[in-house]
Design an enzyme around this catalytic site. Structure first.
Site, short mmCIF file in Angstrom:
data_model
loop_
_atom_site.label_atom_id
_atom_site.label_comp_id
_atom_site.label_asym_id
_atom_site.label_seq_id
_atom_site.Cartn_x
_atom_site.Cartn_y
_atom_site.Cartn_z
N LYS A 1 1.19 -7.20 7.86
CA LYS A 1 -0.49 -7.56 7.68
C LYS A 1 -0.88 -6.95 6.56
O LYS A 1 -1.70 -7.61 5.68
CB LYS A 1 -1.08 -7.43 9.08
CG LYS A 1 -1.02 -5.96 9.38
CD LYS A 1 -1.73 -6.03 10.75
CE LYS A 1 -1.84 -4.65 11.42
NZ LYS A 1 -0.33 -4.33 11.99
N THR A 2 -0.53 -5.63 6.12
CA THR A 2 -1.26 -5.05 5.14
C THR A 2 -0.75 -5.63 3.60
O THR A 2 -1.53 -5.81 2.92
CB THR A 2 -0.72 -3.45 5.07
OG1 THR A 2 -1.19 -2.85 6.20
CG2 THR A 2 -1.47 -2.82 3.72
N GLU B 1 -7.43 -7.17 7.45
CA GLU B 1 -6.33 -6.85 7.91
C GLU B 1 -6.59 -6.40 9.30
O GLU B 1 -7.77 -5.40 9.77
CB GLU B 1 -5.72 -5.58 7.35
CG GLU B 1 -4.65 -4.87 8.33
CD GLU B 1 -3.65 -3.89 7.56
OE1 GLU B 1 -3.18 -3.14 8.18
OE2 GLU B 1 -4.01 -3.61 6.17
#
Length: 461
Positions: free
Chosen positions: A112-113, A156
């Site tokens: 996700k980052t 995020e």
């Protein structure tokens, strides 16, 4: 405007939200246990940031912001509770920072980052000028926070404690639903159920974008299809059912990766400036989100080529003596395997060494066998002490629960000495990965110093 006080303001997630609120004109203060470059940056932006926790730091009129890592015994939190001040989770503070915007939430156990950073860069290049809260520094912005002039907010979304349920996304992107954080959820079923609830937070008329290659994510898509618009993506041969967006013709090199994306009549060539086949998955998800936000297919594909990475995601930290050191945040077995595979692509036939700092006692115990399997793909493996983070030490448990399962691996408790051991074992032309979600990120210079000494004291680059 309001006043906000962050306990643990130096953390990756907390500092980004503090920066965003300050940029929107709010008065922001905070404290952290140690001095850091993050605190210094916040001070340049007008944020008052103290080192050390003290009840005197808490403004009486401030909303106090905490993460799940802040314990009730913290003196600042105890002071706020005694005064009856409002205390909110960082996710609630982020929701405040994004009010009135089209909210894009990027969630998943891993990826996700990078995906949220990639999406922010691409949407900027495509002209949408988004704001963003990414849990790592994005080089194009010099921070994980970015305040744009458009109506899109990319965040995020942290699933570790269920706090992503505080968001109401216009578009939600789920990179995977691979079990993690079992210390909080207790079972795979409970972990998957919270993602179903997260999907239920998508606003009417919004979209859920899901990686069809991941079994848990595929189950999520099946569970919520019909309640909102669902789009899946993935490589045909790795999806249980045909994805809406197919990834084909994947070609990975040491400098980047290429593929073709097909969605209905749309067919685009995608070329990334970051290596690693897993990044094609990240980019495909970002491409679908861009399309859902109104960006033309070709324009979104071109814009994704502008992304050059984020800090601590296969970040090249220097070279000396014909060897390179790369720092990576990988702390889940799947992430470890992906980082080592990426290093293999970049190193070619040269050696890949790893010094790994496990993160959390619970994760180490739950995934010891899988960590061992992932680490076995490296030529040299050195493990150091477990980074406890929010957990208390578990008597009798250390990193040998992993190292004992990896042929040739060694356990060196001190992380700097562990790095020296791994650096000395790395031959010319090789790559050393410093890996983990904790303090191991500070050890790249240790390896460079070892190699520079081997070269007669010449400075490392």
């Amino acid at each position: 405007m309001s006043a906000y006080h962050f306990i643990g303001i130096g953390g990756a997630g907390m500092s980004v939200i503090a920066e965003l609120l300050a940029a929107r004109g709010h008065v922001v203060t905070g404290s952290d246990q140690v001095e850091s470059d993050v605190l210094e940056r916040l001070r340049t932006l007008g944020v008052t940031a103290w080192v050390g926790h003290d009840a005197a730091h808490v403004p009486a009129d401030a909303v106090v912001v905490v993460s799940s890592a802040v314990r009730e015994s913290n003196v600042e939190l105890a002071c706020a509770r005694e005064r009856g001040q409002q205390v909110i989770h960082r996710s609630q503070a982020l929701a405040v920072a994004s009010e009135g915007m089209r909210f894009v939430a990027v969630a998943g156990a891993h990826g996700k980052t990078t995906t949220s950073g990639m999406l922010t860069v691409a949407l900027s290049a495509a002209g949408l000028d988004p704001s963003a809260a990414v849990g790592a520094v994005v080089p194009q912005f010099g921070s994980g926070a970015h305040v744009g002039g458009g109506d899109v907010f990319v965040a995020e979304a942290d699933e570790s404690d269920g706090s992503f349920l505080n968001y109401t996304p216009t578009v939600a992107l789920v990179t995977n639903v691979e079990p993690d954080h079992l210390d909080h959820y207790g079972s795979r079923e409970a972990f998957e159920e919270v993602f179903v609830r997260f999907a239920g937070r998508v606003v009417p008329g919004g979209s859920l974008v899901v990686c069809g290659e991941d079994e848990g994510a595929a189950r999520l898509a099946a569970a919520v299809r019909g309640t909102c618009r669902v789009l899946t993506y993935g490589r045909l041969e790795r999806c249980q059912s045909a994805p809406d967006v197919a990834i084909t013709e994947v070609e990975a090199t040491a400098s980047g990766v290429k593929a073709v994306l097909t969605h209905g009549e749309d067919r685009v060539d995608l070329e990334l400036a970051v290596p690693g086949e897993h990044n094609i998955l990240n980019a495909a998800g970002a491409w679908v989100v861009g399309r859902e936000l109104g960006v033309a297919p070709e324009a979104m594909a071109r814009a994704l080529g502008e992304f050059t990475g984020t800090s601590r995601r296969f970040e090249m930290r220097g070279q000396a003596g014909g060897r390179r050191v790369v720092d990576d945040y990988a702390h889940h077995p799947t992430e470890v395997a992906a980082a080592i595979a990426q290093a293999r692509t970049v190193a070619g036939d040269a050696q890949v060494s790893v010094v790994f700092q496990p993160h959390l006692y619970s994760r180490t115990l739950n995934f010891a066998d899988r960590f061992a399997q992932a680490l076995s793909a490296a030529d040299t493996v050195v493990l150091t002490d477990i980074y406890a983070a929010r957990e208390d030490p578990v008597e009798g448990v250390d990193s040998t629960v992993i190292s004992s399962k990896v042929p040739g691996a060694v356990f060196v408790p001190d992380m700097e000495e562990a790095t020296r051991v791994a650096a000395r074992a790395t031959r010319r032309g090789g790559i050393l990965l410093t890996m983990g979600a904790g303090s191991i990120t500070r050890c790249a210079p240790v390896a460079l110093d070892v190699w520079a000494e081997d070269e007669g004291g010449s400075p490392a680059q």
